[in-house]
Design an enzyme around this catalytic site. Structure first.
Site, PDB file in Angstrom:
ATOM      1  CG  PHE A 230      -2.376   0.548   1.180  1.00  0.00           C
ATOM      2  CD1 PHE A 230      -2.624   0.513  -0.098  1.00  0.00           C
ATOM      3  CD2 PHE A 230      -2.575   1.533   1.843  1.00  0.00           C
ATOM      4  CE1 PHE A 230      -4.089   1.303  -0.897  1.00  0.00           C
ATOM      5  CE2 PHE A 230      -3.915   2.254   2.073  1.00  0.00           C
ATOM      6  CZ  PHE A 230      -4.761   2.233   0.625  1.00  0.00           C
TER       7      PHE A 230
ATOM      8  CB  ALA B 295       2.702   5.656  -4.601  1.00  0.00           C
ATOM      9  CB  VAL B 296       1.699   1.103  -7.032  1.00  0.00           C
ATOM     10  CG1 VAL B 296       0.890   0.499  -8.163  1.00  0.00           C
ATOM     11  CG2 VAL B 296       2.441   1.866  -7.858  1.00  0.00           C
ATOM     12  N   GLY B 297      -0.333   0.780  -4.791  1.00  0.00           N
ATOM     13  CA  GLY B 297      -1.215   0.475  -3.823  1.00  0.00           C
ATOM     14  C   GLY B 297      -3.335   1.733  -3.222  1.00  0.00           C
TER      15      GLY B 297
ATOM     16  CE  LYS C 170       9.160  -0.491 -15.860  1.00  0.00           C
ATOM     17  NZ  LYS C 170       9.201   1.315 -16.597  1.00  0.00           N
TER      18      LYS C 170
ATOM     19  N   GLY D 236       3.852   1.405 -17.377  1.00  0.00           N
ATOM     20  CA  GLY D 236       3.009   2.196 -16.887  1.00  0.00           C
ATOM     21  C   GLY D 236       1.736   2.603 -17.159  1.00  0.00           C
TER      22      GLY D 236
ATOM     23  CG  ASP E  19      12.933   0.027 -14.327  1.00  0.00           C
ATOM     24  OD1 ASP E  19      11.728   0.263 -13.388  1.00  0.00           O
ATOM     25  OD2 ASP E  19      12.412   1.485 -15.274  1.00  0.00           O
TER      26      ASP E  19
END
EC number: 1.1.1.3
Length: 331
Positions: A11, A13-15, A221, A150, A217
């Protein structure tokens, strides 16, 4: 109306973005026959569980005010293993060394026949084949659009929209932090260290930026793209990686004078999986600036297809998670 009971595990930023999006899109989802009921949320230290449905607005408020989503001490993994629900939304931080708790959570979900939608790159970059085999064995869906672009639809574009096309090659910019730093170095004729500091002040770069600027990163991906779109069987260790830390303002100026930009490009084809700074013509679709990402794929039927979008951000990443949820349950 189909009721889907879900947990949000992680939980940050994304959550939190997922919770906000589910609140905002509740009526839309019901309009297409999906009643989403979040029955549990776990952050790194606490959790809240309610079989009747967690109040998402209250959970967000508590997290903002106290730093904790609830008062329960049950872990996310325990929630997956013991609380009845159909969908795990896995948004814990990426661990590229071992796959971290995200890998544990995903495997635990598949053991119970649960579906997973994730933004966590680590498990898929390290053990894509193993994860997908576990999902298939349990009859579970595993969707992961948010791990690559994203808000920019990379996986769904190639696998769904362009279904029937053979993917010949792919190249793109998959890290907005690097793209911002390189763009600003050119604009200001400033050294890497100065523009990195600016990016950190703006919240575009992390306090420890190595994951982004060293190309890790982007490589993570790229592995997910190679396996899911090109049908390869590779891991992070198979990628040749060079970051942007040695690029100078002088190099950017010389390139610009010749009509080129220097961009951190990830590319996949039959013979290579590579991440490195490359010269890109200023008129080329890959020459986007700021924090934008761009994905260009060469296909046998549709030819070249290029899309540009925001590769990060809480709500932007949550939009990809929402898209995956809808793709699983709308039909």
């Amino acid at each position: 109306m189909k009721t889907i009971r879900a947990s949000i595990i992680g939980f940050g930023a994304v959550g939190q973005g997922v919770a906000k999006v589910l609140l905002d899109k509740r009526d839309y989802l019901r309009g297409i026959g999906i009643d989403m009921k979040v029955i549990a949320i776990a952050d790194s230290r606490t959790a809240v569980v309610d079989a009747q449905g967690v109040d998402l607005a209250s959970a967000l408020s508590r997290k903002k005010e106290t730093g904790a989503v609830g008062s329960d001490t049950i872990s996310g993994t325990e929630i997956i293993r013991t609380v009845d629900h159909e969908l795990v939304i896995e948004t814990t931080p990426t661990n590229i060394e071992t796959g971290g708790v995200g890998l544990v959570n995903m495997m635990a979900a598949f053991e119970r026949g649960m579906d997973v939608v994730t933004s966590n790159k680590g498990p898929l970059a390290l053990k894509y084949g193993e994860v997908m085999a576990a999902a298939k064995s349990s009859g579970s869906y595993c969707r992961f659009e948010a791990t690559v672009g994203g808000a920019m639809p990379v996986i769904n574009l190639a696998c769904d929209v362009l279904a029937g096309n053979r993917m010949i090659s792919m190249e793109g910019i998959f890290n907005g932090t690097c793209n911002y730093i390189l763009s600003r170095m050119m604009e200001e004729q400033a050294p890497y260290e100065q523009m990195l500091a600016e990016a950190q002040e703006l919240g575009i770069a992390e306090k420890d930026p190595s994951y982004d600027v060293e190309g890790i990163d982007t490589a993570s991906k790229l592995v997910i793209v190679a396996n899911s779109i090109f049908g390869m069987n590779v891991s992070y260790k198979d990628v040749t990686v060079t970051g942007i830390t040695r690029i100078t303002p002088e190099a950017l100026s010389l390139a610009n004078a010749d009509g080129f930009a220097i961009k951190l490009i990830g590319e996949v084809n039959d013979s290579r999986i590579n991440v490195a700074p490359k010269l890109v013509p200023l008129s080329h679709p890959l020459a986007v600036g700021g924090t934008l990402n761009v994905f260009s794929v060469q296909t046998d039927l549709a030819g070249p297809i290029t899309i540009t979008g925001r590769g990060a951000g809480s709500i932007e990443t949550a939009s990809a998670i929402l898209s995956d949820i809808i793709s699983i349950y709308r039909n």
